[in-house]
Design an enzyme around this catalytic site. Sequence first.
Site, PDB file in Angstrom:
ATOM      1  N   HIS A  61      17.355   0.273   9.593  1.00 29.06           N
ATOM      2  CA  HIS A  61      18.262  -0.828   9.951  1.00 29.06           C
ATOM      3  C   HIS A  61      19.660  -0.630   9.387  1.00 29.06           C
ATOM      4  O   HIS A  61      20.432  -1.587   9.311  1.00 29.06           O
ATOM      5  CB  HIS A  61      17.669  -2.162   9.454  1.00 29.06           C
ATOM      6  CG  HIS A  61      16.411  -2.533  10.182  1.00 29.06           C
ATOM      7  ND1 HIS A  61      15.604  -3.570   9.791  1.00 29.06           N
ATOM      8  CD2 HIS A  61      15.814  -1.997  11.274  1.00 29.06           C
ATOM      9  CE1 HIS A  61      14.557  -3.656  10.623  1.00 29.06           C
ATOM     10  NE2 HIS A  61      14.664  -2.701  11.526  1.00 29.06           N
ATOM     11  N   GLY A  76       6.008  -4.876   0.940  1.00 28.67           N
ATOM     12  CA  GLY A  76       7.037  -5.916   0.937  1.00 28.67           C
ATOM     13  C   GLY A  76       7.633  -6.218   2.285  1.00 28.67           C
ATOM     14  O   GLY A  76       8.821  -6.513   2.396  1.00 28.67           O
ATOM     15  N   ASN A 122       1.630  -6.613  -0.991  1.00 23.71           N
ATOM     16  CA  ASN A 122       2.378  -7.816  -0.644  1.00 23.71           C
ATOM     17  C   ASN A 122       1.634  -8.987  -1.284  1.00 23.71           C
ATOM     18  O   ASN A 122       0.430  -9.121  -1.075  1.00 23.71           O
ATOM     19  CB  ASN A 122       2.417  -7.984   0.884  1.00 23.71           C
ATOM     20  CG  ASN A 122       3.382  -9.071   1.328  1.00 23.71           C
ATOM     21  OD1 ASN A 122       3.511 -10.085   0.659  1.00 23.71           O
ATOM     22  ND2 ASN A 122       4.060  -8.842   2.436  1.00 23.71           N
ATOM     23  N   ASP A 150      19.965  -2.394   1.582  1.00 26.06           N
ATOM     24  CA  ASP A 150      20.593  -2.634   0.278  1.00 26.06           C
ATOM     25  C   ASP A 150      20.828  -1.390  -0.570  1.00 26.06           C
ATOM     26  O   ASP A 150      21.321  -1.482  -1.697  1.00 26.06           O
ATOM     27  CB  ASP A 150      19.749  -3.669  -0.515  1.00 26.06           C
ATOM     28  CG  ASP A 150      18.291  -3.203  -0.712  1.00 26.06           C
ATOM     29  OD1 ASP A 150      17.407  -4.078  -0.819  1.00 26.06           O
ATOM     30  OD2 ASP A 150      18.051  -1.977  -0.747  1.00 26.06           O
ATOM     31  N   CYS A 174      40.886   4.560  14.294  1.00 30.93           N
ATOM     32  CA  CYS A 174      40.740   5.380  15.524  1.00 30.93           C
ATOM     33  C   CYS A 174      41.872   5.121  16.514  1.00 30.93           C
ATOM     34  O   CYS A 174      41.976   5.790  17.524  1.00 30.93           O
ATOM     35  CB  CYS A 174      39.392   5.076  16.190  1.00 30.93           C
ATOM     36  SG  CYS A 174      39.201   3.361  16.741  1.00 30.93           S
TER      37      CYS A 174
HETATM   38  N1  APR Z   1       6.675  -7.643  -3.702  1.00 33.27           N
HETATM   39  C1  APR Z   1       6.193  -7.324  -2.466  1.00 33.27           C
HETATM   40  N2  APR Z   1       6.348  -8.105  -1.374  1.00 33.27           N
HETATM   41  C2  APR Z   1       6.987  -9.272  -1.555  1.00 33.27           C
HETATM   42  C3  APR Z   1       7.507  -9.685  -2.798  1.00 33.27           C
HETATM   43  C4  APR Z   1       7.319  -8.811  -3.898  1.00 33.27           C
HETATM   44  N3  APR Z   1       7.774  -9.137  -5.128  1.00 33.27           N
HETATM   45  N4  APR Z   1       8.093 -10.908  -2.631  1.00 33.27           N
HETATM   46  C5  APR Z   1       7.948 -11.226  -1.329  1.00 33.27           C
HETATM   47  N5  APR Z   1       7.286 -10.258  -0.686  1.00 33.27           N
HETATM   48  C6  APR Z   1       6.930 -10.185   0.721  1.00 33.27           C
HETATM   49  C7  APR Z   1       6.772 -11.500   1.426  1.00 33.27           C
HETATM   50  O1  APR Z   1       5.461 -12.000   1.260  1.00 33.27           O
HETATM   51  C8  APR Z   1       7.051 -11.112   2.885  1.00 33.27           C
HETATM   52  O2  APR Z   1       5.836 -10.763   3.546  1.00 33.27           O
HETATM   53  O3  APR Z   1       7.998  -9.544   1.399  1.00 33.27           O
HETATM   54  C9  APR Z   1       7.939  -9.883   2.781  1.00 33.27           C
HETATM   55  C10 APR Z   1       9.346 -10.104   3.281  1.00 33.27           C
HETATM   56  O4  APR Z   1       9.271 -10.382   4.661  1.00 33.27           O
HETATM   57  P1  APR Z   1      10.632 -10.664   5.460  1.00 33.27           P
HETATM   58  O5  APR Z   1      11.432 -11.657   4.723  1.00 33.27           O
HETATM   59  O6  APR Z   1      10.244 -10.928   6.883  1.00 33.27           O
HETATM   60  O7  APR Z   1      11.432  -9.283   5.379  1.00 33.27           O
HETATM   61  P2  APR Z   1      11.193  -7.967   6.212  1.00 33.27           P
HETATM   62  O8  APR Z   1       9.741  -7.781   6.528  1.00 33.27           O
HETATM   63  O9  APR Z   1      11.866  -6.871   5.486  1.00 33.27           O
HETATM   64  O10 APR Z   1      12.000  -8.270   7.572  1.00 33.27           O
HETATM   65  C11 APR Z   1      12.124  -7.194   8.503  1.00 33.27           C
HETATM   66  O11 APR Z   1      13.732  -8.510   9.753  1.00 33.27           O
HETATM   67  O12 APR Z   1      15.553  -9.927   9.770  1.00 33.27           O
HETATM   68  C12 APR Z   1      15.151  -8.618   9.947  1.00 33.27           C
HETATM   69  O13 APR Z   1      16.522  -6.746   9.655  1.00 33.27           O
HETATM   70  C13 APR Z   1      15.817  -7.722   8.939  1.00 33.27           C
HETATM   71  O14 APR Z   1      14.930  -5.711   7.936  1.00 33.27           O
HETATM   72  C14 APR Z   1      14.652  -7.090   8.180  1.00 33.27           C
HETATM   73  C15 APR Z   1      13.481  -7.263   9.141  1.00 33.27           C
END
Ligand code: APR
Length: 262
Positions: free
Chosen positions: A125, A200, A226, A110, A161
């Site tokens: 990513h 996060g 988290n 993002d 291209c």
């Molecule tokens: N602050 C910190 N953590 C938070 C908050 C917050 N305000 N709100 C939610 N979370 C936590 C959730 O508890 C969860 O453990 O953020 C985490 C998000 O987990 P996912 O949704 O699995 O996202 P992510 O870990 O970034 O996924 C990894 O998966 O789908 C692919 O490419 C995509 O980069 C992504 C990768």
Amino acid sequence: MTKTGQTRDVYQQVAERLAGAERVCALTGAGISRESGVPTFREADGLWNRFRPEELANVDAFLSNPDRVWEWYSWRRKLIGNVRPNPGHSALAELERLLPHFALVTQNVDNLHRQAGTRDVIELHGNILRNKCQKCGIVFEPGTPEAEMDFEPGTLPVCTCGKEGLLRPDVVWFGEMLPERALARAWDEAQSCDVFLSVGTSAVVFPAAGLPYQAKSAGAVLVEINPNRTELTPVADHVISEPSGEALPEVIDRLRALKTTT
Ligand code: APR
């Protein structure tokens, strides 16, 4: 006491670890952008509970139905275009300025860490604001006409291209390799840091999710920020179970105080 009843001394402990560290590495996931209004993937209201990744975030889906994939990414781009970094992103940008060596590795596409002022962001990513050609692989940076090309129903953005390559968002899809240089840098930073912050992320998508374990096995202090438990929680040395937009500024305040008194 914080609202979760957690004693505030964990902030002090983490701040002291950071103050004493030569090298710090942070891995961020979708959770750090949650307080900016960007949905995560695996929470109850997450993207993968509303959309099917196999239909949207892989090459086969793109080649078989590019309009559908472009429509989804165009929606995500517009959503991201309307959000701003939150205090968690800004705190990590300040951490880069406060520490002798700080490496920020993100799974997020993002661009919010850059917008918050972090100068060196290792994007595992990709970045949704860039486009790349599915055929020739050329990447178009934000601001170039090809990166600004967006989806219009029925007119798919095509590369210049001459190979009739379709443009696509420069993000890593399931089944694709991560950018080699970014991943190599991330492993090196995890391997050589004194403190590793996992912020996060559910820590379930490899190879990114392997970084905290790599850091820990190489002797780093592992900190997780988290509000929810994850697979990593049991192996973390310090766990701050608060939203990162609240927790990180608190840690930075403590670190700044420590640095002015030492
Ligand atoms: N602050 C910190 N953590 C938070 C908050 C917050 N305000 N709100 C939610 N979370 C936590 C959730 O508890 C969860 O453990 O953020 C985490 C998000 O987990 P996912 O949704 O699995 O996202 P992510 O870990 O970034 O996924 C990894 O998966 O789908 C692919 O490419 C995509 O980069 C992504 C990768």
